[in-house]
Design a protein around this motif. Structure first.
Motif, PDB file in Angstrom:
ATOM      1  N   LEU A  83       0.812  -1.258   0.145  1.00  0.00           N
ATOM      2  CA  LEU A  83       0.339  -0.003  -0.125  1.00  0.00           C
ATOM      3  C   LEU A  83       0.713   0.800  -0.152  1.00  0.00           C
ATOM      4  O   LEU A  83       0.860   2.757  -1.087  1.00  0.00           O
ATOM      5  CB  LEU A  83      -1.407   0.141   1.343  1.00  0.00           C
ATOM      6  N   ASP A  98      -7.154  -6.076   0.848  1.00  0.00           N
ATOM      7  CA  ASP A  98      -7.472  -4.583   1.891  1.00  0.00           C
ATOM      8  C   ASP A  98      -7.152  -4.821   3.059  1.00  0.00           C
ATOM      9  O   ASP A  98      -7.172  -4.034   4.218  1.00  0.00           O
ATOM     10  CB  ASP A  98      -8.200  -4.028   1.109  1.00  0.00           C
ATOM     11  N   TRP A 108     -10.530  -0.563   6.369  1.00  0.00           N
ATOM     12  CA  TRP A 108     -10.375  -1.312   4.918  1.00  0.00           C
ATOM     13  C   TRP A 108     -10.881  -2.827   4.822  1.00  0.00           C
ATOM     14  O   TRP A 108     -11.244  -3.557   4.339  1.00  0.00           O
ATOM     15  CB  TRP A 108      -8.551  -0.951   5.671  1.00  0.00           C
ATOM     16  N   HIS A 136     -16.451   1.568  -0.228  1.00  0.00           N
ATOM     17  CA  HIS A 136     -14.046   1.693  -0.778  1.00  0.00           C
ATOM     18  C   HIS A 136     -13.802   2.476  -1.123  1.00  0.00           C
ATOM     19  O   HIS A 136     -12.192   2.590  -0.726  1.00  0.00           O
ATOM     20  CB  HIS A 136     -14.264   0.259  -1.553  1.00  0.00           C
ATOM     21  N   ALA A 140     -10.200   4.290   0.313  1.00  0.00           N
ATOM     22  CA  ALA A 140      -9.147   4.369  -0.139  1.00  0.00           C
ATOM     23  C   ALA A 140      -8.580   5.642  -0.566  1.00  0.00           C
ATOM     24  O   ALA A 140      -7.321   5.524  -0.791  1.00  0.00           O
ATOM     25  CB  ALA A 140      -9.283   2.840  -1.372  1.00  0.00           C
ATOM     26  N   PRO A 147      -9.037   2.359  -5.466  1.00  0.00           N
ATOM     27  CA  PRO A 147      -9.406   0.766  -5.677  1.00  0.00           C
ATOM     28  C   PRO A 147     -10.467  -0.130  -7.105  1.00  0.00           C
ATOM     29  O   PRO A 147     -11.329  -0.127  -7.370  1.00  0.00           O
ATOM     30  CB  PRO A 147      -9.824   0.300  -3.996  1.00  0.00           C
ATOM     31  N   THR A 246      -7.980  -6.749  -4.070  1.00  0.00           N
ATOM     32  CA  THR A 246      -8.429  -5.445  -4.650  1.00  0.00           C
ATOM     33  C   THR A 246      -6.834  -5.450  -5.372  1.00  0.00           C
ATOM     34  O   THR A 246      -5.523  -5.648  -5.038  1.00  0.00           O
ATOM     35  CB  THR A 246      -8.444  -4.255  -3.219  1.00  0.00           C
ATOM     36  N   GLY A 248      -5.064  -1.933  -5.857  1.00  0.00           N
ATOM     37  CA  GLY A 248      -5.198  -0.615  -5.406  1.00  0.00           C
ATOM     38  C   GLY A 248      -4.367   0.244  -6.381  1.00  0.00           C
ATOM     39  O   GLY A 248      -3.452   0.017  -6.103  1.00  0.00           O
TER      40      GLY A 248
END
Length: 365
Positions: A83, A98, A108, A136, A140, A147, A246, A248
């Motif tokens: 991340l 996540d 998350w 989400h 995020a 995401p 996910t 991201g």
């Protein structure tokens, strides 16, 4: 595929796989560079191979206009650093779970799995038609991430244990690898939850550094050879009933893409979201049989007493989660309201049908 072969991939250096330092966005001669880091070891059955497939699909659909470089866990950054790597713009995207970031914000966790949460069919419905996608993106977005759903592993097993779990008291003092809010539930019951990436679980279980572990299900667990270190395999897992994965994406990089490329990446992720779930369901049945028939694994079901204790502890965890922030409360309340509606339908339809179908056809555990 042997466990040592795919775990070895996690130790490969970035230079060995042709790493390129990328900025976000990095566009040269009409080609957009996209570095994807992952929380899974290279060639790891299910999780790793799904992430690699999603990365390859983006390159394929773009006909090479998006030049994708994929890095498994440890090849560029550690699994739990993914991340931060993407938020900083050093890589353009990560593929992972996540709930690993719940220490940064507890909300998350809802976008992977939470105790007594949603199955694959339910979370897919929530994300697309129940407000989950928008929530989400709101969570995020606070970390500079856009995401997209990219996979799901379905209802997970309860885990591998070196002793039988007959009552909630049997969990006290247990050192168990279990991340997310599920780990917080175990802590409420006197266990000591430990968060470890997949490539480190087997060694810790064999050495006795942990007493128990959950991972995914029969297919994934088989290749990690947990049956060599623990005798009892419990079901069903209350902690991850439909674990969504996910992609991201760095929000600034995402914003610099054309609408066509955004749609292309989204389409590749949605395709893999369905593909991974289908593959996992297909393989879990096969490998559950192998574990029982070839390795003598004892399949055990958690008692109602243990499940009741799980639920009571989960309610405490949810109360604390709601108190974290207005956003956490907003996510939780939306989630719970949707769970009530979709759960009623699933009970009337799929759950009842499956119970009756397996009864008349003689399918048993």
């Amino acid at each position: 595929m042997k466990r040592r072969d795919f775990l070895k991939g996690a130790a490969v250096t970035a230079s060995a796989v042709g790493a390129t330092t990328l900025a976000a966005p990095a566009i040269a001669q009409g080609t957009t560079e996209m570095a994807i880091v992952s929380t899974w070891p290279r060639d790891f059955p299910g999780l790793g191979t799904s992430a690699q497939r999603a990365a390859a699909r983006i390159a394929e659909l773009s006909e090479g206009r998006i030049n994708v470089t994929y890095f498994a866990a440890g090849e560029k950054v550690g699994a739990f650093d993914s991340l931060d790597e993407v938020a900083a713009g050093n890589s353009q995207a990560y593929i992972g779970a996540d709930y690993y970031w719940k220490g940064k914000h507890p909300a998350w966790a809802y976008f992977t799995a939470v105790p007594f949460g949603l199955t694959y069919a339910e979370i897919d419905a929530w994300m697309k038609f129940g407000g989950g996608k928008e929530l989400h993106e709101e969570v995020a977005g606070q970390f500079g991430i856009h995401p997209i759903q990219v996979g799901n592993t379905g209802v997970q097993m309860g885990g591998w244990f070196n002793k039988e779990i007959e009552t909630a008291d049997d969990l006290k003092g247990l050192k168990m690898r279990i991340p997310g809010l599920g780990g917080d539930v175990l802590a409420k019951l006197g266990a000591s939850p430990v968060s470890l990436p997949g490539g480190q679980i087997y060694e810790n279980l064999v050495s006795g550094s942990i007493d128990a572990t959950e991972w995914v299900g029969p297919w994934n667990d088989y290749f990690l050879k947990f049956y060599e270190a623990a005798k009892y395999y419990y079901y069903p897992g209350m902690h991850e009933p439909g674990s969504q994965l996910t992609m991201g994406i760095n929000a600034d990089w995402w914003g610099g893409l054309s609408k066509a490329d955004q749609n292309l990446i989204t389409a590749a992720c949605m395709e893999e979201n369905a593909m991974q779930m289908a593959e996992t369901n297909a393989r879990n049945g096969e490998y559950l049989t192998k574990l029982i028939d070839e390795h003598g694994v004892e399949l055990k079901q958690f008692s109602d007493e243990v499940y009741d204790a799980f639920y009571e502890a989960a309610e405490e965890v949810f109360d604390e989660t709601r108190q974290h922030s207005e956003l956490a409360a907003k996510v939780h309340d939306n989630f719970v309201n949707f769970r009530a509606d979709v759960g009623r339908w699933m009970l009337a339809a799929e759950a009842t049908y499956l119970r009756q179908r397996n009864r008349v056809s003689g399918v048993k555990l």
